[in-house]
Design a protein around this motif. Structure first.
Motif, PDB file in Angstrom:
ATOM      1  N   SER A   1       6.651   5.398  -2.303  1.00  0.00           N
ATOM      2  CA  SER A   1       6.932   4.833  -0.981  1.00  0.00           C
ATOM      3  C   SER A   1       5.771   3.930  -0.579  1.00  0.00           C
ATOM      4  N   PHE A   2       6.103   2.730  -0.067  1.00  0.00           N
ATOM      5  CA  PHE A   2       5.092   1.704   0.166  1.00  0.00           C
ATOM      6  C   PHE A   2       5.334   0.998   1.498  1.00  0.00           C
ATOM      7  N   ALA A   3       4.283   0.366   2.003  1.00  0.00           N
ATOM      8  CA  ALA A   3       4.377  -0.500   3.174  1.00  0.00           C
ATOM      9  C   ALA A   3       3.589  -1.769   2.884  1.00  0.00           C
ATOM     10  N   ARG A   4       4.070  -2.903   3.394  1.00  0.00           N
ATOM     11  CA  ARG A   4       3.327  -4.142   3.228  1.00  0.00           C
ATOM     12  C   ARG A   4       1.973  -4.004   3.905  1.00  0.00           C
ATOM     13  N   SER A   5       0.937  -4.429   3.228  1.00  0.00           N
ATOM     14  CA  SER A   5      -0.434  -4.263   3.689  1.00  0.00           C
ATOM     15  C   SER A   5      -0.940  -5.552   4.322  1.00  0.00           C
TER      16      SER A   5
ATOM     17  N   ILE B   1      -7.577 -15.902  -1.875  1.00  0.00           N
ATOM     18  CA  ILE B   1      -6.946 -15.006  -0.913  1.00  0.00           C
ATOM     19  C   ILE B   1      -6.582 -15.809   0.332  1.00  0.00           C
ATOM     20  N   ARG B   2      -5.520 -15.422   0.983  1.00  0.00           N
ATOM     21  CA  ARG B   2      -5.174 -16.000   2.283  1.00  0.00           C
ATOM     22  C   ARG B   2      -4.612 -14.888   3.169  1.00  0.00           C
ATOM     23  N   ASP B   3      -4.436 -15.228   4.449  1.00  0.00           N
ATOM     24  CA  ASP B   3      -3.893 -14.266   5.428  1.00  0.00           C
ATOM     25  C   ASP B   3      -4.794 -13.053   5.597  1.00  0.00           C
TER      26      ASP B   3
ATOM     27  N   ALA C   1       0.847  -1.195   0.000  1.00  0.00           N
ATOM     28  CA  ALA C   1       0.000   0.000   0.000  1.00  0.00           C
ATOM     29  C   ALA C   1       0.881   1.242   0.000  1.00  0.00           C
ATOM     30  N   ARG C   2       0.422   2.275  -0.675  1.00  0.00           N
ATOM     31  CA  ARG C   2       1.178   3.536  -0.701  1.00  0.00           C
ATOM     32  C   ARG C   2       1.170   4.182   0.685  1.00  0.00           C
TER      33      ARG C   2
END
Length: 291
Positions: free
Chosen positions: A118-122, A144-146, A106-107
Motif C-alpha cells: 500500500s502506497f501514497a504519492r510522496s 529533481i523538481r517539485d 511512499a509505503r
C-alpha cells in the motif's frame, strides 16, 4: 534566396509506464514518465513524405514498455539502454535523447509497520534523468523538481537599488520559500552509483537550504549548488531554478488585531525567479547534455 531544412527531431512524449516488482507479499512501485526523441538522416520525410527511415513513435512507445518488462532499475541506466538501442538498431537515427521523470511513492504506515503493498504519492520531489547518445558517446544529467522548501526565519533582503518605481520595503527577517528545480551533469556514465548520487545530492540541497543564513535567494542558490558538488564527486555541474514563493504579512489592523509576524498571505503570482549554474572550474564540456 534558397530554403533548406534545419535541425529536426521527433519522438514519443510522455509514455506513462508503471512497473510492479513483486517479492512475495512485498511489492515495489516504479512510476515513470518517459519521453523519447530521435534525430538523424530524416530529411527525406520532411521534403518528400517518405517514411522509410522513420521509426514510428508508436514503436518507440512499445519499446519503452518492452524494456520495462526486463526491469527498470535506476532511471539513468534505463535511459541509457533505450537511447543506445535506438541508435544501434536504426541506421537512419544518429542521436537519441531519453528524458525520464520518476514519481515518488511512499509505503503507507500501518500500525507503525511499513505496508507491504500500500502506497501514497510522496512530496519528496520528482526524480529526473535525461540521457543522450550519439553512437559514440553518452551524456547523463540527473535532477529533481517539485521539492518545496521553506525557512521561517534566517532570511533578509535589503540594500537593493531604489528608484521611482520601487515600493518594496527592506527586511531583516522574512520567510524564504521556493520550489526547487535542479539538474546536475555527470562527468562520466560508467561506474556511477546513480541512486547514491541522487540521494546524496537531494540531501545536500536540503541541508544547504536549511543551514544557510540567507541575504538573497541568489546566495542560497550558490550554496545549494556548491554543496552538491562538494558531496558528489561524479557531478561536475549543477543548474538551479528557484522561484521565490513570496509570503506577505497580512494587515489585520482593520479588524482591530495586531499581527506579530504570524499570519501571512502566500502569493501565487507574480514571483521572482532566480536561476543559476554552479560548476567545477575543471568541468569537461557538456556536449549534448543540456540540449
Amino acid at each position: 534566396m534558397g530554403i533548406v531544412l534545419g535541425d529536426n527531431q521527433y519522438g514519443k512524449a510522455e509514455v506513462r509506464v508503471v512497473r510492479l516488482d513483486r517479492d512475495g507479499e512485498r511489492h515495489a512501485v516504479t512510476d515513470l514518465n518517459v519521453s523519447t526523441t530521435l534525430s538523424g538522416d530524416l530529411a527525406d520525410t520532411h521534403l518528400t513524405g517518405a517514411n522509410d527511415k522513420v521509426l514510428a513513435t508508436d514503436t518507440q512507445k512499445n519499446t519503452v514498455f518492452a524494456f520495462a518488462r526486463d526491469g527498470i532499475g535506476e532511471i539513468e541506466d534505463f535511459g541509457l539502454r533505450l537511447a543506445r538501442h535506438f541508435v544501434a538498431t536504426q541506421p537512419s537515427i544518429h542521436r537519441a535523447r531519453v528524458a525520464i521523470e520518476r514519481f515518488p511513492w511512499a509505503r503507507l504506515d500501518v500500525g507503525g509497520v511499513p505496508a507491504a503493498h500500500s502506497f501514497a504519492r510522496s512530496a519528496e520531489g520528482t526524480r529526473l534523468a535525461v540521457v543522450h547518445h550519439d553512437g559514440e558517446r553518452s551524456w547523463v544529467t540527473g535532477g529533481i523538481r517539485d521539492l518545496t522548501v521553506l525557512n521561517s526565519t534566517d532570511s533578509e533582503f535589503w540594500g537593493f537599488p531604489r528608484d521611482r518605481y520601487t515600493t518594496l520595503a527592506e527586511t531583516k527577517d522574512r520567510i524564504l520559500a521556493t520550489a526547487v528545480a535542479a539538474s546536475w551533469r555527470f562527468g562520466r556514465t560508467e561506474d556511477v552509483d546513480w541512486a547514491g548520487a541522487y540521494t546524496t545530492a537531494r540531501a545536500a540541497l536540503l541541508t544547504a537550504f536549511a543551514d544557510t543564513y540567507s541575504y538573497s535567494l541568489q546566495q542560497t542558490l550558490y550554496a545549494m549548488g556548491a554543496r552538491v558538488l562538494e558531496h558528489v564527486p561524479e557531478i561536475v555541474e549543477v543548474r538551479l531554478s528557484l522561484p521565490n514563493k513570496h509570503h506577505f504579512l497580512s494587515d489585520l489592523s482593520a479588524f482591530g488585531l495586531d499581527n506579530p509576524d504570524e499570519v501571512y498571505y502566500a502569493a501565487d503570482r507574480p514571483y521572482g525567479l532566480i536561476e543559476g549554474t554552479v560548476l567545477r572550474d575543471d568541468a569537461p564540456e557538456p556536449g549534448l547534455a543540456w540540449s
